[in-house]
Design a protein around this motif. Structure first.
Motif, PDB file in Angstrom:
ATOM      1  N   LEU A 147     -14.202 -59.506  -4.998  1.00  0.00           N
ATOM      2  CA  LEU A 147     -13.260 -59.758  -6.082  1.00  0.00           C
ATOM      3  C   LEU A 147     -13.593 -58.883  -7.282  1.00  0.00           C
ATOM      4  N   ASN A 148     -12.538 -58.430  -7.998  1.00  0.00           N
ATOM      5  CA  ASN A 148     -12.781 -57.671  -9.226  1.00  0.00           C
ATOM      6  C   ASN A 148     -13.002 -58.617 -10.395  1.00  0.00           C
ATOM      7  N   ASN A 149     -13.159 -58.073 -11.612  1.00  0.00           N
ATOM      8  CA  ASN A 149     -13.480 -58.929 -12.754  1.00  0.00           C
ATOM      9  C   ASN A 149     -12.318 -59.804 -13.209  1.00  0.00           C
ATOM     10  N   GLU A 150     -11.134 -59.597 -12.619  1.00  0.00           N
ATOM     11  CA  GLU A 150      -9.982 -60.458 -12.902  1.00  0.00           C
ATOM     12  C   GLU A 150      -9.813 -61.537 -11.841  1.00  0.00           C
ATOM     13  N   GLY A 151     -10.745 -61.565 -10.896  1.00  0.00           N
ATOM     14  CA  GLY A 151     -10.682 -62.558  -9.833  1.00  0.00           C
ATOM     15  C   GLY A 151      -9.722 -62.201  -8.716  1.00  0.00           C
ATOM     16  N   LYS A 152      -9.244 -60.961  -8.695  1.00  0.00           N
ATOM     17  CA  LYS A 152      -8.321 -60.527  -7.659  1.00  0.00           C
ATOM     18  C   LYS A 152      -9.081 -59.781  -6.560  1.00  0.00           C
ATOM     19  N   VAL A 153      -8.532 -59.845  -5.363  1.00  0.00           N
ATOM     20  CA  VAL A 153      -9.194 -59.206  -4.224  1.00  0.00           C
ATOM     21  C   VAL A 153      -9.127 -57.688  -4.366  1.00  0.00           C
ATOM     22  N   SER A 154     -10.295 -57.051  -4.288  1.00  0.00           N
ATOM     23  CA  SER A 154     -10.322 -55.585  -4.337  1.00  0.00           C
ATOM     24  C   SER A 154     -10.629 -54.987  -2.970  1.00  0.00           C
ATOM     25  N   GLY A 155     -11.101 -55.803  -2.032  1.00  0.00           N
ATOM     26  CA  GLY A 155     -11.377 -55.318  -0.689  1.00  0.00           C
ATOM     27  C   GLY A 155     -12.429 -56.162   0.005  1.00  0.00           C
ATOM     28  N   ILE A 156     -13.081 -55.587   0.977  1.00  0.00           N
ATOM     29  CA  ILE A 156     -14.139 -56.288   1.708  1.00  0.00           C
ATOM     30  C   ILE A 156     -15.327 -55.353   1.916  1.00  0.00           C
ATOM     31  N   VAL A 157     -16.451 -55.942   2.247  1.00  0.00           N
ATOM     32  CA  VAL A 157     -17.619 -55.192   2.699  1.00  0.00           C
ATOM     33  C   VAL A 157     -17.970 -55.731   4.074  1.00  0.00           C
ATOM     34  N   ARG A 158     -18.054 -54.825   5.039  1.00  0.00           N
ATOM     35  CA  ARG A 158     -18.379 -55.222   6.400  1.00  0.00           C
ATOM     36  C   ARG A 158     -19.819 -54.855   6.742  1.00  0.00           C
ATOM     37  N   GLU A 159     -20.302 -55.460   7.779  1.00  0.00           N
ATOM     38  CA  GLU A 159     -21.680 -55.227   8.216  1.00  0.00           C
ATOM     39  C   GLU A 159     -21.959 -53.743   8.430  1.00  0.00           C
ATOM     40  N   HIS A 160     -21.060 -53.052   9.144  1.00  0.00           N
ATOM     41  CA  HIS A 160     -21.331 -51.646   9.446  1.00  0.00           C
ATOM     42  C   HIS A 160     -21.155 -50.748   8.235  1.00  0.00           C
ATOM     43  N   ASP A 161     -20.341 -51.176   7.244  1.00  0.00           N
ATOM     44  CA  ASP A 161     -20.258 -50.415   5.995  1.00  0.00           C
ATOM     45  C   ASP A 161     -21.619 -50.387   5.314  1.00  0.00           C
ATOM     46  N   LEU A 162     -22.260 -51.542   5.291  1.00  0.00           N
ATOM     47  CA  LEU A 162     -23.536 -51.661   4.611  1.00  0.00           C
ATOM     48  C   LEU A 162     -24.646 -50.894   5.333  1.00  0.00           C
ATOM     49  N   ILE A 163     -24.632 -50.930   6.653  1.00  0.00           N
ATOM     50  CA  ILE A 163     -25.645 -50.204   7.409  1.00  0.00           C
ATOM     51  C   ILE A 163     -25.491 -48.699   7.172  1.00  0.00           C
ATOM     52  N   GLY A 164     -24.261 -48.215   7.133  1.00  0.00           N
ATOM     53  CA  GLY A 164     -24.035 -46.803   6.863  1.00  0.00           C
ATOM     54  C   GLY A 164     -24.529 -46.411   5.480  1.00  0.00           C
ATOM     55  N   TYR A 165     -24.321 -47.279   4.503  1.00  0.00           N
ATOM     56  CA  TYR A 165     -24.779 -47.007   3.139  1.00  0.00           C
ATOM     57  C   TYR A 165     -26.304 -47.020   3.069  1.00  0.00           C
ATOM     58  N   LEU A 166     -26.900 -47.949   3.784  1.00  0.00           N
ATOM     59  CA  LEU A 166     -28.360 -48.021   3.806  1.00  0.00           C
ATOM     60  C   LEU A 166     -28.958 -46.751   4.417  1.00  0.00           C
ATOM     61  N   ALA A 167     -28.331 -46.262   5.470  1.00  0.00           N
ATOM     62  CA  ALA A 167     -28.824 -45.042   6.110  1.00  0.00           C
ATOM     63  C   ALA A 167     -28.815 -43.886   5.122  1.00  0.00           C
ATOM     64  N   LEU A 168     -27.774 -43.830   4.306  1.00  0.00           N
ATOM     65  CA  LEU A 168     -27.660 -42.751   3.327  1.00  0.00           C
ATOM     66  C   LEU A 168     -28.555 -42.972   2.117  1.00  0.00           C
ATOM     67  N   LYS A 169     -28.562 -44.196   1.614  1.00  0.00           N
ATOM     68  CA  LYS A 169     -29.269 -44.497   0.363  1.00  0.00           C
ATOM     69  C   LYS A 169     -30.789 -44.539   0.525  1.00  0.00           C
ATOM     70  N   ILE A 170     -31.246 -45.268   1.512  1.00  0.00           N
ATOM     71  CA  ILE A 170     -32.681 -45.479   1.656  1.00  0.00           C
ATOM     72  C   ILE A 170     -33.351 -44.339   2.406  1.00  0.00           C
ATOM     73  N   LEU A 171     -32.693 -43.871   3.449  1.00  0.00           N
ATOM     74  CA  LEU A 171     -33.361 -42.921   4.330  1.00  0.00           C
ATOM     75  C   LEU A 171     -32.857 -41.497   4.180  1.00  0.00           C
ATOM     76  N   GLY A 172     -31.840 -41.291   3.343  1.00  0.00           N
ATOM     77  CA  GLY A 172     -31.323 -39.949   3.145  1.00  0.00           C
ATOM     78  C   GLY A 172     -30.642 -39.377   4.376  1.00  0.00           C
ATOM     79  N   ILE A 173     -30.063 -40.276   5.179  1.00  0.00           N
ATOM     80  CA  ILE A 173     -29.427 -39.858   6.429  1.00  0.00           C
ATOM     81  C   ILE A 173     -27.929 -39.752   6.215  1.00  0.00           C
ATOM     82  N   THR A 174     -27.338 -38.679   6.615  1.00  0.00           N
ATOM     83  CA  THR A 174     -25.889 -38.546   6.542  1.00  0.00           C
ATOM     84  C   THR A 174     -25.286 -38.984   7.860  1.00  0.00           C
ATOM     85  N   ARG A 175     -24.160 -39.620   7.777  1.00  0.00           N
ATOM     86  CA  ARG A 175     -23.550 -40.179   8.985  1.00  0.00           C
ATOM     87  C   ARG A 175     -22.869 -39.099   9.787  1.00  0.00           C
TER      88      ARG A 175
END
Length: 277
Positions: A249-277
């Motif tokens: 939800l955004n700061n107005e309480g409206k839906v801005s989207g979702i975060v899925r399990e695989h979205d987060l794993i892809g981000y972790l690969a890039l952020k923590i380990l410097g791995i590009t997908r």
């Protein structure tokens, strides 16, 4: 963190000759929709358990609602007919960075781990979410604005097609006003279709399968985080509840989207380990 911290020592396993119904029973018991499939193989004059493949709800849903299988006797459906053969396998000495890279880039949900004595366990994708405990970036960095929505009165056949076409495992259920009222996963679909074949006589399946609707299978509680929340909070929800997705939800309480399990794993690969997908 060492690789050992992420290994499930007693992963869900099935024999390749087990029935599909046994898969569903395992799913219901463990809440986990991925399993390693084993087979007996003769090595040096004795039989040992060998990894034959892996099976997931996506494998089931991709085939279970076809015309041929709708006409099959449930007792004749074996997991060997649904499993993915020659799965990727990692060894105990595989670097954690390689594990994350593989599971993120290839969208793998389960990775069997083997040692000198054979199967030592498995790493499930959701277990890697523990890596996010140090990530304080805002959820807005990984939110996906385009996501799968389904109405409560829509058929499961429609949802199945939507999930397969979009390669999704999570859908937000919306009411008549378009507002979110819950969620449904591909695991719910696998359970619904398999139990349908088990309980409904073949002569009635063709017309009755249209009666399977989202309303009877979706979960009414939908996890929510704000765009400003730290990413580790979203990861913690996904890890603890295994929902596959969380509403943002955004700061107005409206839906801005979702975060899925695989979205987060892809981000972790890039952020923590410097791995590009």
């Amino acid at each position: 963190m060492s690789l050992d911290e992420f290994i499930e020592k007693t992963p869900a396993t099935l024999d390749k000759n087990d029935s599909l119904i046994n898969y569903v029973r395992l799913l219901k018991k463990t809440g986990n929709d991925k399993a390693i499939i084993l087979e007996n193989k003769r090595v040096n004059e004795k039989y040992v358990k060998n990894i034959a493949g892996v099976v997931s709800s996506r494998d089931i849903v991709g085939k279970i609602a076809t015309e041929r299988l709708r006409l099959s006797s449930p007792g004749r459906l074996r997991v060997s007919g649904f499993m993915s053969i020659q799965p990727l396998i990692a060894r105990l000495d595989t670097p954690l960075s390689d594990i994350v890279k593989t599971m993120a880039s290839k969208s793998i949900g389960i990775l069997p781990i083997v040692g000198n004595e054979g199967l030592e366990g498995a790493i499930y994708r959701w277990s890697l979410l523990k890596l996010a405990e140090s990530i304080t970036d805002p959820v807005s960095k990984i939110v996906k604005k385009d996501y799968l929505k389904i109405r409560a009165d829509d058929s499961l056949l429609m949802l199945r097609q939507g999930m397969l076409n979009r390669d999704e495992s999570f859908a937000v259920v919306v009411g008549e006003d378009g507002k979110p009222i819950g969620y449904i996963t591909i695991m719910d679909l696998a359970y619904a279709f398999t139990t349908f074949i088990e309980n409904i006589p073949e002569k009635h399946r063709k017309e009755r399968i249209e009666e399977l609707v989202v309303r009877n299978y979706y979960k009414r509680s939908l996890p929510v985080v704000s765009e400003e929340a730290e990413i580790y909070k979203a990861a913690r929800i996904l890890y603890e509840e295994k929902t596959r997705g969380v509403l943002v939800l955004n700061n107005e309480g409206k839906v801005s989207g979702i975060v899925r399990e695989h979205d987060l794993i892809g981000y972790l690969a890039l952020k923590i380990l410097g791995i590009t997908r």
